[in-house]
Design a protein around this motif. Structure first.
Motif, mmCIF file in Angstrom:
data_model
loop_
_atom_site.group_PDB
_atom_site.id
_atom_site.type_symbol
_atom_site.label_atom_id
_atom_site.label_comp_id
_atom_site.label_asym_id
_atom_site.label_seq_id
_atom_site.Cartn_x
_atom_site.Cartn_y
_atom_site.Cartn_z
ATOM 1 N N ARG A 121 60.939 91.756 38.495
ATOM 2 C CA ARG A 121 61.777 91.257 39.579
ATOM 3 C C ARG A 121 62.966 90.422 39.113
ATOM 4 O O ARG A 121 64.075 90.581 39.640
ATOM 5 N N THR A 149 56.575 96.137 44.717
ATOM 6 C CA THR A 149 57.344 95.192 45.525
ATOM 7 C C THR A 149 57.220 95.556 46.996
ATOM 8 O O THR A 149 57.727 96.592 47.434
ATOM 9 N N ASP A 150 56.539 94.705 47.763
ATOM 10 C CA ASP A 150 56.341 94.960 49.188
ATOM 11 C C ASP A 150 57.414 94.240 49.999
ATOM 12 O O ASP A 150 58.420 93.774 49.453
ATOM 13 N N LEU A 151 57.230 94.146 51.313
ATOM 14 C CA LEU A 151 58.232 93.506 52.156
ATOM 15 C C LEU A 151 58.443 92.046 51.781
ATOM 16 O O LEU A 151 59.573 91.547 51.779
ATOM 17 N N ASP A 152 57.356 91.348 51.451
ATOM 18 C CA ASP A 152 57.493 89.951 51.033
ATOM 19 C C ASP A 152 58.276 89.861 49.721
ATOM 20 O O ASP A 152 59.094 88.961 49.527
ATOM 21 N N GLY A 153 58.011 90.798 48.815
ATOM 22 C CA GLY A 153 58.723 90.807 47.552
ATOM 23 C C GLY A 153 60.211 91.069 47.744
ATOM 24 O O GLY A 153 61.059 90.438 47.097
ATOM 25 N N ALA A 183 61.873 90.426 50.463
ATOM 26 C CA ALA A 183 62.420 89.223 51.102
ATOM 27 C C ALA A 183 62.706 88.147 50.049
ATOM 28 O O ALA A 183 63.701 87.411 50.148
ATOM 29 N N ASP A 184 61.852 88.064 49.040
ATOM 30 C CA ASP A 184 62.062 87.106 47.956
ATOM 31 C C ASP A 184 63.315 87.456 47.161
ATOM 32 O O ASP A 184 64.093 86.568 46.795
ATOM 33 N N SER A 218 63.205 94.200 58.696
ATOM 34 C CA SER A 218 62.167 94.423 57.692
ATOM 35 C C SER A 218 61.134 95.355 58.305
ATOM 36 O O SER A 218 60.542 95.040 59.336
ATOM 37 N N ARG A 269 52.767 101.010 58.469
ATOM 38 C CA ARG A 269 52.386 100.460 57.164
ATOM 39 C C ARG A 269 51.107 101.061 56.602
ATOM 40 O O ARG A 269 50.999 101.297 55.389
ATOM 41 N N VAL A 328 64.181 96.784 53.755
ATOM 42 C CA VAL A 328 64.683 95.483 54.183
ATOM 43 C C VAL A 328 66.203 95.547 54.227
ATOM 44 O O VAL A 328 66.849 96.000 53.269
#
Length: 206
Positions: A122, A162-166, A168-169, A181, A188, A201
């Motif tokens: 990342r 890398t998911d949605l939280d990833g 977003a990060d 998102s 899902r 995203v």
């Protein structure tokens, strides 16, 4: 969730072999006859709404084709870039892009990074994307797309799940504001079975 690295030897993404692999995956006649790209084409066009888009990690031009004539691609694989050009698309290698007429601050209304982030740790993905953000206008749209579980497992060159939280990060580190998102094209839960379900995203640049 933090990124997970593969421990096996990774196939290179910068050679002719990788370009041929992408062509083999995307090129079967049945896929063209059934137009399996229709929902993905619709989604990309919906998101960018005819903005001029810089497609970072454009590969062999799948999304450039969806964006035509409003897309310019850049990729580190010279063989993939040549394939894009053979299709009549505008694409450059990472070494070439900085010397082109397109490498101007604020030149683009949007940036797309589809199936790029998962190919590296990342921090490296953030660094690469930050290097291209200067070419996006203030208020421009940045769209990040990554595969879900089944798609991630299907490619030995994937490094960082890398998911949605990833995603977003990644946006937060780049100073972007997330606007949308979602899981696409299916809910899902399908990501564990359907290879082509994606995390999407969309964020804006200040």
């Amino acid at each position: 969730m933090g990124y997970r690295r593969r421990v096996a030897s990774l196939e290179s993404t910068d050679g002719q072999g990788y370009t041929d692999r992408l062509k083999n995956v995307q090129g079967p006649l049945w896929k063209r006859v059934l137009d399996v790209q229709r929902p993905y084409r619709w989604n990309v066009r919906r998101l960018f709404d005819e903005r001029e888009v810089l497609d970072v990690g454009c590969g062999i031009g799948r999304n450039l084709g969806h964006l035509a004539p409003h897309g310019v691609g850049v990729d580190h694989n010279a063989h993939s870039v040549q394939h894009c050009r053979d299709l009549g698309l505008t694409a450059f290698t990472t070494a070439e892009f900085g010397d082109t007429e397109y490498a101007k601050p604020g030149r683009f209304g949007g940036l797309l990074a589809a199936h790029l982030v998962e190919h590296m740790p990342r921090p490296q993905a953030v660094e690469i994307l930050r290097g291209y953000l200067e070419y996006v206008a203030s208020g421009g749209l940045v769209v990040l797309i990554c595969p879900q579980e089944r798609g991630y497992a299907s490619d030995s060159t994937h490094v960082a799940y890398t998911d949605l939280d990833g995603l977003a990060d990644v946006c937060a580190q780049l100073g972007l504001t997330v606007q949308e998102s979602k899981s696409f094209p299916l809910p899902r839960a399908a990501g564990k079975l359907f290879t082509y379900n994606e995390f999407v995203v969309a964020a804006t640049k200040a």
